[in-house]
Design an enzyme around this catalytic site. Structure first.
Site, PDB file in Angstrom:
ATOM      1  N   GLU A 141      42.317  39.268  42.243  1.00  0.00           N
ATOM      2  CA  GLU A 141      41.481  39.558  41.114  1.00  0.00           C
ATOM      3  C   GLU A 141      42.259  40.414  40.338  1.00  0.00           C
ATOM      4  O   GLU A 141      41.668  41.616  39.849  1.00  0.00           O
ATOM      5  CB  GLU A 141      40.194  40.030  41.473  1.00  0.00           C
ATOM      6  CG  GLU A 141      39.307  39.235  42.016  1.00  0.00           C
ATOM      7  CD  GLU A 141      37.792  39.428  42.119  1.00  0.00           C
ATOM      8  OE1 GLU A 141      36.916  38.782  41.838  1.00  0.00           O
ATOM      9  OE2 GLU A 141      37.589  40.421  42.773  1.00  0.00           O
TER      10      GLU A 141
HETATM   11  C1  ACM Z   1      37.364  38.738  46.687  1.00  0.00           C
HETATM   12  O1  ACM Z   1      36.430  38.314  46.948  1.00  0.00           O
HETATM   13  N1  ACM Z   1      37.832  39.255  45.506  1.00  0.00           N
HETATM   14  C2  ACM Z   1      38.419  38.489  47.663  1.00  0.00           C
END
Ligand code: ACM
Length: 721
Positions: A343
């Site tokens: 992310e």
């Molecule tokens: C995640 O849930 N960003 C690994």
């Protein structure tokens, strides 16, 4: 249990004891082994402190359950349970250690054999699950006797990596929570504790080389609150010092060592995760010089994907990681070292002229290529410490060394792709406990499914296409190591952590241990209900919640009943309804409600079963299906009249009002159908409208899990017309 439930292999009679995870081979026999005060263990093979400690814990639990006192516990001859280990096995567990055992229970004694101590620990847990209460109906005795059914079990796990990921960064989870969860993990044969130690909202581990790192996350009671740490914090980043705003506590290295030792005692590996380069606001609060953007940087108080990210092009970034990872590599003995990698939204990388120039110079065309370059550096650094890199599936890239492990979270496709490209992998897509899905959903997600892929929950959330899983060769399939149940803690603190994890994580534990063919959902729930109760013996507090802070006992009772009729909204819809960050008190209806409400789901099942009864039988069975409605209606009426000083409390009361109406509607529909097989047209239309409205979440961020069953009832009544 019937004598010829003597089923071979993995099949089982419905009355079979609630073993979970179900063993690889089970063969029932006639008879049972009584558990009495004379119960003794004889160690016939290898003997050591770890084995004795494991037996000690098992007997403590058995004594508590049976209210017996076994006295000296051990025998040098005979013995009720004879434990024969061939060897000690790895003192610090390693991936791929043999965890197999055989357990033979006869009417006179039981025998547990294993190649090493960890196998014996797994077998002891199975033995504990075999011990059940027997009530002597003839004597109308209220005191149970205990016995284990006669059986031959040959057992070994399907996958070597069976984990629970605990996010200690968002809401801190103190050592006592972690320790009791280790015991619960061991009870269901999970063998990896994955600690998510750092994130935007907290840096939760002591660093002796870099005390300033956790200092920004520490509060008054922790190591980071020392004068020195405060000073470091202030010097590192004055904007991070916000009086009255702290992210909680930090795990000291002594606490980590104790945790690793306790885990090893139980045959559990501890894998640390330091999520980089994104999810690093808490790093940047004390090291703003390694940020991609100018800042200011302060430990985050809100949830979500933040823009903050390390600048991977700076020598300072690599120097800090080299130093800190080196320290952590020495602290954590496991071969695997998780670097997160998920992310990074790329905004700050795109905005930085320095990063753009670096990419140009190195021929790194995209942010993905830059990320892959960064991961290669980390893999080399970790290899110098004898570690293998683990990363969330964003790290999957052709340039990553094949020693790396890909951790699938956005969907199972990346696991298959990783295996095809030569990487080992583990699955968490489908195992996110914080999404509040029922155990059955987690149970259906298989790291190596037959045919199509399991439901990719995260991919669904991201609107991605579901795609069939490519077929893997045996060599590729062998790279699929297992998976981890994942508990992110934006909405779970130390008080309700256990409540969110257990018992649903047991469904994941079974999926990862038991043969693929063990997948009868009804039987899973039957066994899960008993394991749910047995887990209390391990010390997890999953049945102690909710806390109902600030409510009278009477109101708390009504709230508890209301909470039993609802579940928190699924996936990540709660933050869209309740804007809350790290200061949110987690004392609302969505916090009191189980992720999977047993009463609500049992009511739905009862409704469906009732709907299928022949008309003549419906009336006779009516009271049984109406029963929960009276209790829910009474409690909801009481809650609806409670003061509602906040928007969330108003949502709670609105939920209660809806439940009152739903109970009335369900009652009306049931009675109408029972009496003349149908529901008047205008009433049915009203009911449909009402159900539609009830499906819209209130500000309480909960939903009624039995609505679909109620819709079926109303539809059936209309069809009958
Ligand atoms: C995640 O849930 N960003 C690994």
């Amino acid at each position: 249990m019937s004598a010829c439930a003597a089923s071979l292999g993995i099949s089982f009679a419905s009355a079979a004891p609630a073993l979970m995870p179900w063993p690889a081979h089970v063969e029932w026999h006639e008879g049972e082994l009584p558990i009495a005060a004379e119960f003794r263990v004889r160690i016939a093979g290898h003997d050591d402190a770890r084995l004795r400690a494991g037996i000690g814990r098992a007997l403590d639990r058995l004594e508590k359950r049976t209210e017996l006192n076994f006295g000296p516990r051990y025998a040098t001859e005979g013995g009720t349970l004879v434990v024969t280990c061939a060897a000690a096995g790895s003192a610090i567990p390693r991936l791929g250690d043999d965890e197999s055992y055989t357990l033979e229970v006869r009417s006179g004694s039981a025998e547990l054999r294993s190649p090493n101590v960890v196998g014996a620990l797994r077998g002891l847990e199975t033995f504990l699950q075999l011990v059940e209460a027997r009530f002597d109906v003839a004597q109308a005795s209220r005191l149970p006797a205990f016995a284990a059914g006669c059986v031959v079990i040959r057992d070994a796990p399907r996958f070597p990596w069976r984990g629970l990921m605990i996010d200690v960064a968002r809401h801190f989870q103190p050592p006592e929570v972690l320790h009791r969860n280790l015991d619960a993990m061991a009870a269901v044969k999970l063998n990896v504790l994955h600690l998510h130690l750092t994130d935007d909202q907290g840096f939760r581990i002591e660093s002796k080389r870099h005390p300033e790192l956790p200092a920004v996350s520490a509060d008054g009671a922790s190591i980071g609150a020392s004068e020195e740490a405060r000073d470091l914090r202030a010097r590192a980043n004055p904007s991070a010092e916000r009086p009255g705003h702290h992210s909680g506590d930090v795990l000291t290295q002594e606490q980590i060592k104790a945790l690793i030792a306790a885990a090893a005692e139980r045959g559990i590996r501890v894998v640390p995760e330091f999520d980089v380069p994104g999810h690093t606001t808490a790093w940047l609060a004390s090291h703003p010089e390694i940020a991609s953007a100018p800042g200011p940087h302060a430990v985050a108080r809100r949830w979500g994907v933040l823009d903050d990210v390390m600048d991977p092009t700076l020598p300072e970034t690599h120097a800090l990681l080299e130093s800190f990872f080196g320290e952590m590599a020495a602290l954590f003995p496991d071969e695997f070292f998780h670097i997160g990698g998920d992310e990074n939204n790329g905004k700050q990388w795109n905005a930085s002229a320095r990063i753009a120039a670096f990419k140009r110079e190195r021929g790194l065309a995209t942010n993905e290529a830059l990320h892959a370059w960064f991961n290669q550096q980390l893999a080399v650094l970790l290899a110098q410490h004898g570690k293998r890199l683990v990363g969330w599936d964003e790290v999957l890239h052709p340039d990553l060394p094949r020693s790396a492990v890909v951790h699938s979270w956005r969907g199972p496709e990346s696991l298959a792709r990783a295996a095809q490209e030569g990487f080992a992998g583990i699955l968490s897509a489908g195992y996110y406990l914080d999404l509040h899905y029922p155990a059955a959903d987690h149970y259906a997600a298989d790291p190596l499914p037959e045919g199509r892929a399991a439901t990719p929950l995260a991919a669904e959330r991201d609107g991605a296409e579901r795609s069939p899983r490519p077929t893997l060769t045996p060599e590729q399939a062998a790279r699929v190591l297992g998976g981890e149940a994942a508990m992110w803690t934006e909405w779970a603190d130390a008080q309700n952590f256990d409540f969110r994890v257990w018992p649903r994580a047991v469904a994941v534990a079974e999926r990862l241990w038991s043969p693929r063919e063990v997948r009868d959902v009804a039987d899973m729930y039957r066994r899960l209900a008993r394991v749910d109760e047995l887990l209390v013996e391990t010390g997890v507090q999953h049945r102690a919640w909710p806390r109902f802070e600030g409510f009278s006992a009477e109101d708390a009772t009504a709230l508890r009943v209301l909470a039993s009729a609802v579940e928190p909204v699924k996936r990540y819809r709660r933050p869209q309804i309740q804007k809350g960050g790290a200061d949110f008190p987690l004392n609302e209806l969505a916090d009191w409600a189980h992720s999977e409400s047993r009463p609500a789901r049992e009511f739905a099942e009862r409704l469906d079963r009732w709907g299928e009864l022949p008309a003549a039988e419906k009336r006779a069975a009516l009271d049984g299906v109406l029963a929960p409605l009276a209790a829910w209606r009474a409690a909801a009426t009481q809650v609806a009249a409670m003061p509602a000083p906040t928007e969330f409390a108003a949502g709670r009361n609105e939920t209660a009002r809806r439940l009152v109406t739903l109970c009335e509607t369900a009652g009306k529909a049931l009675r109408a159908v029972a009496n003349d097989g149908r529901f008047a047209a205008e009433e049915a239309a009203q009911a449909r409208e009402l159900l539609k409205r009830a499906a819209q979440p209130t500000a309480a961020a909960v939903e009624f899990p039995f609505l679909p069953a109620l819709e079926r009832l109303v539809a059936a009544a209309e069809v009958a017309r």
